[in-house]
Write an enzyme that holds these catalytic residues in place. Structure first.
Site, PDB file in Angstrom:
ATOM      1  N   GLY A   1      11.132 -71.547  54.218  1.00  0.00           N
ATOM      2  CA  GLY A   1      10.006 -71.459  53.296  1.00  0.00           C
ATOM      3  C   GLY A   1      10.420 -71.179  51.857  1.00  0.00           C
ATOM      4  CB  THR A   2      12.758 -68.702  50.378  1.00  0.00           C
ATOM      5  OG1 THR A   2      12.136 -67.617  51.065  1.00  0.00           O
ATOM      6  CG2 THR A   2      13.170 -68.249  48.993  1.00  0.00           C
TER       7      THR A   2
ATOM      8  CG  ASN B   1       2.304 -63.657  53.243  1.00  0.00           C
ATOM      9  OD1 ASN B   1       1.759 -64.268  52.331  1.00  0.00           O
ATOM     10  ND2 ASN B   1       3.141 -62.657  53.021  1.00  0.00           N
TER      11      ASN B   1
ATOM     12  CB  SER C   1       9.250 -71.069  57.216  1.00  0.00           C
ATOM     13  OG  SER C   1      10.208 -70.225  57.788  1.00  0.00           O
ATOM     14  N   GLY C   2      10.650 -72.480  59.874  1.00  0.00           N
ATOM     15  CA  GLY C   2      10.789 -72.511  61.328  1.00  0.00           C
ATOM     16  C   GLY C   2      10.506 -71.193  62.025  1.00  0.00           C
ATOM     17  CG  HIS C   3      11.478 -67.226  60.239  1.00  0.00           C
ATOM     18  ND1 HIS C   3      10.943 -65.986  60.109  1.00  0.00           N
ATOM     19  CD2 HIS C   3      11.603 -67.705  58.981  1.00  0.00           C
ATOM     20  CE1 HIS C   3      10.765 -65.708  58.820  1.00  0.00           C
ATOM     21  NE2 HIS C   3      11.157 -66.756  58.110  1.00  0.00           N
TER      22      HIS C   3
ATOM     23  CB  CYS D   1       9.880 -49.911  52.178  1.00  0.00           C
ATOM     24  SG  CYS D   1       8.647 -48.886  52.946  1.00  0.00           S
TER      25      CYS D   1
HETATM   26  N1  PLP Z   1       5.782 -68.198  52.301  1.00  0.00           N
HETATM   27  C1  PLP Z   1       5.061 -67.414  53.112  1.00  0.00           C
HETATM   28  C2  PLP Z   1       3.570 -67.456  53.060  1.00  0.00           C
HETATM   29  C3  PLP Z   1       5.707 -66.556  54.010  1.00  0.00           C
HETATM   30  O1  PLP Z   1       4.983 -65.760  54.803  1.00  0.00           O
HETATM   31  C4  PLP Z   1       7.123 -66.550  54.036  1.00  0.00           C
HETATM   32  C5  PLP Z   1       7.847 -65.618  54.942  1.00  0.00           C
HETATM   33  O2  PLP Z   1       7.541 -64.460  55.060  1.00  0.00           O
HETATM   34  C6  PLP Z   1       7.823 -67.400  53.169  1.00  0.00           C
HETATM   35  C7  PLP Z   1       7.108 -68.220  52.316  1.00  0.00           C
HETATM   36  C8  PLP Z   1       9.322 -67.437  53.148  1.00  0.00           C
HETATM   37  O3  PLP Z   1       9.814 -68.201  54.234  1.00  0.00           O
HETATM   38  P1  PLP Z   1      11.311 -68.040  54.724  1.00  0.00           P
HETATM   39  O4  PLP Z   1      11.438 -66.686  55.318  1.00  0.00           O
HETATM   40  O5  PLP Z   1      11.500 -69.148  55.719  1.00  0.00           O
HETATM   41  O6  PLP Z   1      12.209 -68.243  53.550  1.00  0.00           O
END
Ligand code: PLP
Length: 382
Positions: A71-72, A151, A201-203, A327
């Protein structure tokens, strides 16, 4: 003591069948997908097949999928590369105040480079009003980035409406959405909703960590964020991680046919949790809780109960939940999402926990969780 995991929005356990696929790929498919020999071609086939599955799952074409590290990277690429490529067209970007940091940090970076970013506010349910997007659009707007679902509170944005507004306007802005949290439960269709860029994102869907993809509309060419080899048709340098790609494909194949069934189960678990808390003598409210909501993300405000203490007491009893605050380096930072929804004076910020469920969550676990939350929050109430 049985450990119980209610933090699936942070990351989810890997599905056992995905683990098998990863193991098999690690053992048997180690060729470099760029090599022209047999071993390389074998790996290339895995990447091509996965790309087809990823594309189909969001109504895209295989050529529109760039495989990334998650995702990042997908968010960073979509935002920074769009801005750098399109700066001759304008330097204005629209986003919301409740995006993930993988979106907000690139925005801050671009502001330092001279771009102007409009941060749209949200209402008390965490939603961006699509009409505000319309009002914020300018001739020099090059990108709109609004997340599909939040999220922290689980609010699902009106992506279809926002997509239609941008499409029908005179603006040439690309529309990016971070669909990382939505992918597991929402039926995504990039063409229907006029989405140009979308991050996955996969996880979060019981797949491996460190893998994901970015959908890029076929009319758009984004320069590579990673510089090096010519993988991903020059969109993303770096040797492909075959086991992770095969694992994510398996996770998507498992998720797709089960999406609706899981949604029904999550709605039931959510209702059960809220009902059990309502029957007990605790004062609480569900944050967000709009009619458009990820059922498996429940953000709860226990009035007068410090969230960190509740979280730590639950953890001592083997129950994992998340706080509304993060935190960082020993200090407690208030959640920017709750701040945007309720303002900095609200007690909600320090008294909110997030419960999120998924693979393996049972009704019995929810009963136990509710029992423990009721017991501990009554003890901690100030
Ligand atoms: N975007 C959202 C809405 C997320 O919840 C997250 C992960 O917490 C990310 C992006 C980042 O994804 P990744 O952990 O695969 O880099």
């Amino acid at each position: 003591m049985e450990k119980m995991y209610f933090d699936h929005a942070a990351t989810s356990p890997i599905h056992p069948e995905v683990i098998e696929v990863i193991y098999e790929a690690m053992k048997n498919h180690y060729g470099n997908a760029s090599s022209i020999h047999n071993f390389g071609r074998d790996s290339r086939r895995i990447v091509d097949n996965a790309r087809m599955v990823f594309a189909k799952s969001i109504g895209a074409k295989p050529g529109e999928i760039i495989i990334t590290s998650g995702g990042t990277e997908s968010d960073n690429t979509a935002i920074i590369e769009t801005a750098l490529k399109r700066q001759p067209d304008g330097k204005h970007i629209i986003t919301s105040a409740v995006e993930h940091h993988a979106v907000l940090k690139p925005m801050e970076y671009l502001e330092k480079l001279g771009f102007e970013v409009t941060y749209l506010p949200v209402n008390k349910r965490g939603q961006v009003d699509p009409m505000m997007v319309e009002e914020a659009l300018r001739p020099d707007t090059i990108l709109v980035s609004i997340m599909y679902a939040n999220n922290e509170v689980g609010t699902v944005m009106d992506i279809a409406k926002i997509g239609a507004i941008i499409e029908e306007s005179e603006s040439t802005a690309y529309f990016h959405t971070d669909a990382v949290q939505a992918y597991g439960t929402q039926k995504i269709d990039v063409k229907r909703d006029h989405i140009d860029l979308l991050s996955i994102s996969g996880h979060k869907i019981n797949g491996p960590k460190g893998i994901g993809f970015l959908y890029v509309h076929e009319d758009i060419f984004l320069p590579s964020f990673m510089l090096g080899g010519e993988q991903e048709k020059k969109h993303r340098a770096g040797t492909e991680d075959i086991p992770a790609i095969a694992g994510l494909q398996k996770a998507v194949e498992i998720m797709q046919p089960q999406r609706e069934e899981r949604q029904v189960k999550y709605v039931e678990l959510r209702m059960q949790l809220i009902e059990l808390l309502t029957q007990a003598d605790v004062t609480f409210e569900v944050n967000g809780n709009s009619d458009k909501q990820l059922a498996n993300v429940v953000s709860l405000w226990f009035k007068g109960v410090p969230a960190e203490q509740l979280l730590m007491s639950l953890d001592l009893g083997g129950i994992a939940v998340s706080a509304g605050s993060a935190c960082t380096a020993g200090s407690i930072e208030p959640s920017h999402v709750l701040l945007a929804m309720y303002g900095e004076k609200s007690p909600i910020i320090a008294e909110t926990i997030r419960i999120s469920f998924g693979l393996g969550t049972t009704s019995e676990q929810i009963s136990y969780l509710a029992e423990q939350v009721i017991k501990i929050s009554s003890r901690l109430k100030r």
